[in-house]
Design an enzyme around this catalytic site. Structure first.
Site, mmCIF file in Angstrom:
data_model
loop_
_atom_site.group_PDB
_atom_site.id
_atom_site.type_symbol
_atom_site.label_atom_id
_atom_site.label_comp_id
_atom_site.label_asym_id
_atom_site.label_seq_id
_atom_site.Cartn_x
_atom_site.Cartn_y
_atom_site.Cartn_z
ATOM 1 N N LYS A 1 14.162 -15.995 3.663
ATOM 2 C CA LYS A 1 14.056 -15.013 2.565
ATOM 3 C C LYS A 1 14.942 -15.411 1.381
ATOM 4 O O LYS A 1 14.499 -15.419 0.236
ATOM 5 C CB LYS A 1 14.480 -13.600 3.048
ATOM 6 C CG LYS A 1 13.648 -13.052 4.180
ATOM 7 C CD LYS A 1 14.078 -11.642 4.564
ATOM 8 C CE LYS A 1 15.493 -11.551 5.096
ATOM 9 N NZ LYS A 1 15.741 -12.301 6.327
ATOM 10 N N ARG B 1 15.698 -2.343 5.008
ATOM 11 C CA ARG B 1 15.746 -2.833 6.390
ATOM 12 C C ARG B 1 15.517 -1.702 7.390
ATOM 13 O O ARG B 1 15.499 -1.965 8.595
ATOM 14 C CB ARG B 1 17.137 -3.430 6.641
ATOM 15 C CG ARG B 1 17.152 -4.939 6.662
ATOM 16 C CD ARG B 1 18.584 -5.394 6.833
ATOM 17 N NE ARG B 1 18.666 -6.685 7.421
ATOM 18 C CZ ARG B 1 18.890 -7.800 6.749
ATOM 19 N NH1 ARG B 1 19.037 -7.784 5.457
ATOM 20 N NH2 ARG B 1 18.988 -8.939 7.387
ATOM 21 N N ARG C 1 23.083 -23.555 10.935
ATOM 22 C CA ARG C 1 23.461 -23.606 9.511
ATOM 23 C C ARG C 1 24.968 -23.801 9.341
ATOM 24 O O ARG C 1 25.774 -23.160 9.996
ATOM 25 C CB ARG C 1 23.035 -22.317 8.828
ATOM 26 C CG ARG C 1 23.623 -22.144 7.421
ATOM 27 C CD ARG C 1 22.987 -21.032 6.643
ATOM 28 N NE ARG C 1 22.943 -19.768 7.336
ATOM 29 C CZ ARG C 1 22.214 -18.716 6.938
ATOM 30 N NH1 ARG C 1 21.478 -18.804 5.847
ATOM 31 N NH2 ARG C 1 22.206 -17.593 7.617
ATOM 32 N N ARG D 1 28.802 -19.226 8.787
ATOM 33 C CA ARG D 1 28.845 -17.794 8.447
ATOM 34 C C ARG D 1 29.257 -17.018 9.693
ATOM 35 O O ARG D 1 28.765 -17.331 10.776
ATOM 36 C CB ARG D 1 27.426 -17.368 8.007
ATOM 37 C CG ARG D 1 27.391 -16.565 6.745
ATOM 38 C CD ARG D 1 25.980 -16.408 6.252
ATOM 39 N NE ARG D 1 25.258 -15.304 6.856
ATOM 40 C CZ ARG D 1 24.052 -14.875 6.469
ATOM 41 N NH1 ARG D 1 23.443 -15.471 5.468
ATOM 42 N NH2 ARG D 1 23.457 -13.881 7.062
ATOM 43 N N ARG E 1 21.175 -9.926 15.871
ATOM 44 C CA ARG E 1 20.506 -9.645 14.588
ATOM 45 C C ARG E 1 18.989 -9.593 14.773
ATOM 46 O O ARG E 1 18.307 -8.791 14.148
ATOM 47 C CB ARG E 1 20.876 -10.735 13.565
ATOM 48 C CG ARG E 1 22.277 -10.553 13.000
ATOM 49 C CD ARG E 1 22.808 -11.832 12.356
ATOM 50 N NE ARG E 1 22.069 -12.319 11.213
ATOM 51 C CZ ARG E 1 22.240 -13.524 10.686
ATOM 52 N NH1 ARG E 1 23.140 -14.352 11.198
ATOM 53 N NH2 ARG E 1 21.548 -13.899 9.632
HETATM 54 P P1 AP5 Z 1 17.685 -18.327 4.511
HETATM 55 O O1 AP5 Z 1 16.882 -18.512 3.282
HETATM 56 O O2 AP5 Z 1 19.126 -18.010 4.394
HETATM 57 O O3 AP5 Z 1 16.998 -17.225 5.445
HETATM 58 P P2 AP5 Z 1 17.106 -15.659 5.399
HETATM 59 O O4 AP5 Z 1 15.798 -15.121 5.858
HETATM 60 O O5 AP5 Z 1 17.604 -15.231 4.062
HETATM 61 O O6 AP5 Z 1 18.167 -15.419 6.540
HETATM 62 P P3 AP5 Z 1 19.700 -14.934 6.523
HETATM 63 O O7 AP5 Z 1 20.491 -15.867 7.311
HETATM 64 O O8 AP5 Z 1 20.190 -14.617 5.197
HETATM 65 O O9 AP5 Z 1 19.538 -13.712 7.490
HETATM 66 P P4 AP5 Z 1 19.560 -12.201 7.300
HETATM 67 O O10 AP5 Z 1 18.320 -11.737 6.683
HETATM 68 O O11 AP5 Z 1 19.847 -11.666 8.649
HETATM 69 O O12 AP5 Z 1 20.875 -11.996 6.432
HETATM 70 P P5 AP5 Z 1 21.264 -11.141 5.170
HETATM 71 O O13 AP5 Z 1 22.146 -11.986 4.366
HETATM 72 O O14 AP5 Z 1 20.122 -10.471 4.526
HETATM 73 O O15 AP5 Z 1 17.448 -19.616 5.414
HETATM 74 C C1 AP5 Z 1 18.127 -19.797 6.632
HETATM 75 C C2 AP5 Z 1 18.381 -21.303 6.807
HETATM 76 O O16 AP5 Z 1 17.131 -21.972 6.951
HETATM 77 C C3 AP5 Z 1 19.092 -21.949 5.605
HETATM 78 O O17 AP5 Z 1 19.981 -22.946 6.084
HETATM 79 C C4 AP5 Z 1 17.939 -22.597 4.820
HETATM 80 O O18 AP5 Z 1 18.342 -23.725 4.087
HETATM 81 C C5 AP5 Z 1 16.982 -22.969 5.939
HETATM 82 N N1 AP5 Z 1 15.583 -22.941 5.500
HETATM 83 C C6 AP5 Z 1 14.969 -21.942 4.833
HETATM 84 N N2 AP5 Z 1 13.686 -22.253 4.604
HETATM 85 C C7 AP5 Z 1 13.481 -23.494 5.131
HETATM 86 C C8 AP5 Z 1 12.349 -24.368 5.225
HETATM 87 N N3 AP5 Z 1 11.151 -24.026 4.717
HETATM 88 N N4 AP5 Z 1 12.514 -25.551 5.861
HETATM 89 C C9 AP5 Z 1 13.725 -25.901 6.385
HETATM 90 N N5 AP5 Z 1 14.839 -25.116 6.314
HETATM 91 C C10 AP5 Z 1 14.704 -23.939 5.705
HETATM 92 O O19 AP5 Z 1 22.124 -9.946 5.862
HETATM 93 C C11 AP5 Z 1 23.302 -10.230 6.583
HETATM 94 C C12 AP5 Z 1 23.755 -8.939 7.258
HETATM 95 O O20 AP5 Z 1 24.114 -7.958 6.258
HETATM 96 C C13 AP5 Z 1 22.711 -8.230 8.124
HETATM 97 O O21 AP5 Z 1 22.674 -8.728 9.444
HETATM 98 C C14 AP5 Z 1 23.198 -6.783 8.093
HETATM 99 O O22 AP5 Z 1 24.242 -6.568 8.991
HETATM 100 C C15 AP5 Z 1 23.759 -6.646 6.669
HETATM 101 N N6 AP5 Z 1 22.715 -6.134 5.760
HETATM 102 C C16 AP5 Z 1 22.058 -6.821 4.795
HETATM 103 N N7 AP5 Z 1 21.157 -6.059 4.204
HETATM 104 C C17 AP5 Z 1 21.235 -4.840 4.799
HETATM 105 C C18 AP5 Z 1 20.524 -3.627 4.652
HETATM 106 N N8 AP5 Z 1 19.525 -3.506 3.746
HETATM 107 N N9 AP5 Z 1 20.860 -2.569 5.461
HETATM 108 C C19 AP5 Z 1 21.852 -2.668 6.343
HETATM 109 N N10 AP5 Z 1 22.562 -3.801 6.566
HETATM 110 C C20 AP5 Z 1 22.237 -4.876 5.807
#
Ligand code: AP5
Length: 210
Positions: A13, A89, A123, A156, A167
Site C-alpha cells: 500500500k 481499518r 524488510r 521496524r 498484524r
Molecule cells: P509497503 O508498501 O510498506 O506495504 P504496506 O502494505 O504499506 O505495508 P506496511 O508494512 O506499511 O503494513 P501496514 O499496513 O500494517 O502498516 P501501517 O504503516 O499502515 O511494502 C512492504 C515491503 O514490500 C516494502 O519493503 C516494499 O519495498 C516491498 N514491496 C512492495 N511492493 C513490492 C513489489 N511489487 N515487489 C517487491 N517488493 C515490494 O500501520 C502500522 C500500524 O499502525 C498498524 O499495525 C496499526 O497498529 C497502526 N495503524 C495504522 N493505521 C491505523 C488505523 N487506521 N487504525 C488503527 N491503527 C492504525
C-alpha cells in the site's frame, strides 16, 4: 480525486500510495507513518500509541485515529483530494469517513499471506537514508549495512515475525470486513509477487481507468 487503499500488512500500500500521490498530485496520508513520526518525535500520543498498540501489532483505538485523520483532512491541501493509506481499518472508521467525504475509488491490493509475511519480516531500512532492503529478495551487498551510505540497517519494531502474524490476524478480523462494506465501489488489483512496483502501478492506473 479521493482514494482509499486497502490491503493486508505488506501488500504494498505505502509503495503504491506514493506513486499514486505523485501521479495524481494529491497528498499521501498514511496513518501508520503518522504514528511512526509521532513516536520518533517522542510526543505523548506517539509513545502511548507505540507502547500499547502498534508496537504490539494491535490497532490504535478508533477515537485517537479518527481525531488525527480528521485534523489532517481539514488541511487545505486535501481540498483537491487525497489518498488514504492504512485508513480506514475498521467499520467505525469507514462510517466516520463517509459522513463528510465522498470517496471516488477504493483500491484493494490483493496478495497472498506468505508474500506479505516475507516482505515485511524481511524488510530492513537504512537508519540514515531510509533506503528499503529485503533480506530475502533484495539484500544489501555488505551484511547489515546500506549500499549507499554504509550506515546500519534497522527493522521496524512491528516487523518482527510474531508481531507480523498478529498484524495479519488483526487485519482479517477488523479490516477485511471493509471489502464487503465497499463492495459497490471497489477496484481489485492482484499482486502475486511477480510484478515490480512500477508494473503493478501500471495495472493500478488501468484499473482506475486513468
Ligand atoms: P509497503 O508498501 O510498506 O506495504 P504496506 O502494505 O504499506 O505495508 P506496511 O508494512 O506499511 O503494513 P501496514 O499496513 O500494517 O502498516 P501501517 O504503516 O499502515 O511494502 C512492504 C515491503 O514490500 C516494502 O519493503 C516494499 O519495498 C516491498 N514491496 C512492495 N511492493 C513490492 C513489489 N511489487 N515487489 C517487491 N517488493 C515490494 O500501520 C502500522 C500500524 O499502525 C498498524 O499495525 C496499526 O497498529 C497502526 N495503524 C495504522 N493505521 C491505523 C488505523 N487506521 N487504525 C488503527 N491503527 C492504525
Amino acid at each position: 480525486m479521493k482514494l482509499i487503499l486497502l490491503g493486508k500488512p505488506g501488500a504494498g500500500k505505502g509503495t503504491q500510495a506514493k506513486k499514486i500521490a505523485d501521479y495524481y498530485n494529491i497528498p499521501h496520508i498514511s496513518t501508520g507513518e503518522m504514528f511512526r513520526q509521532a513516536y520518533a518525535g517522542k510526543t505523548e500520543l506517539g509513545v502511548l500509541a507505540h507502547d500499547k498498540y502498534w508496537g504490539k501489532g494491535h490497532l490504535v483505538p478508533d477515537d485517537i485515529t479518527l481525531k488525527l485523520v480528521e485534523e489532517r483532512l481539514a488541511k487545505g491541501d486535501c481540498k483537491k483530494g487525497f489518498i488514504l493509506d492504512g485508513f480506514p481499518r475498521t467499520l467505525v472508521q469507514a462510517k466516520a469517513l463517509d459522513k463528510n467525504n465522498t470517496i471516488d475509488h477504493v483500491l484493494y491490493i490483493e496478495t497472498p499471506d506468505s508474500l506479505c509475511i516475507q516482505r515485511i519480516a524481511g524488510r530492513r531500512n537504512c537508519s540514515q537514508c531510509a533506503k528499503d532492503y529485503n533480506i530475502y529478495f533484495n539484500p544489501p551487498k555488505k551484511d547489515t549495512l546500506c549500499d549507499t551510505c554504509n550506515q546500519q540497517l534497522v527493522q521496524r519494531p512491528d516487523d518482527k515475525e510474531d508481531i507480523v502474524k498478529q498484524r495479519i490476524i488483526v487485519y482479517e478480523n477488523q479490516t477485511q470486513p471493509l471489502i464487503a462494506y465497499y463492495q459497490n465501489n471497489i477496484v481489485t488489483v492482484t499482486d502475486n509477487g511477480n510484478d515490480s512496483p512500477d508494473k503493478l502501478f501500471q495495472k493500478i492506473k488501468k484499473a482506475l481507468g486513468k
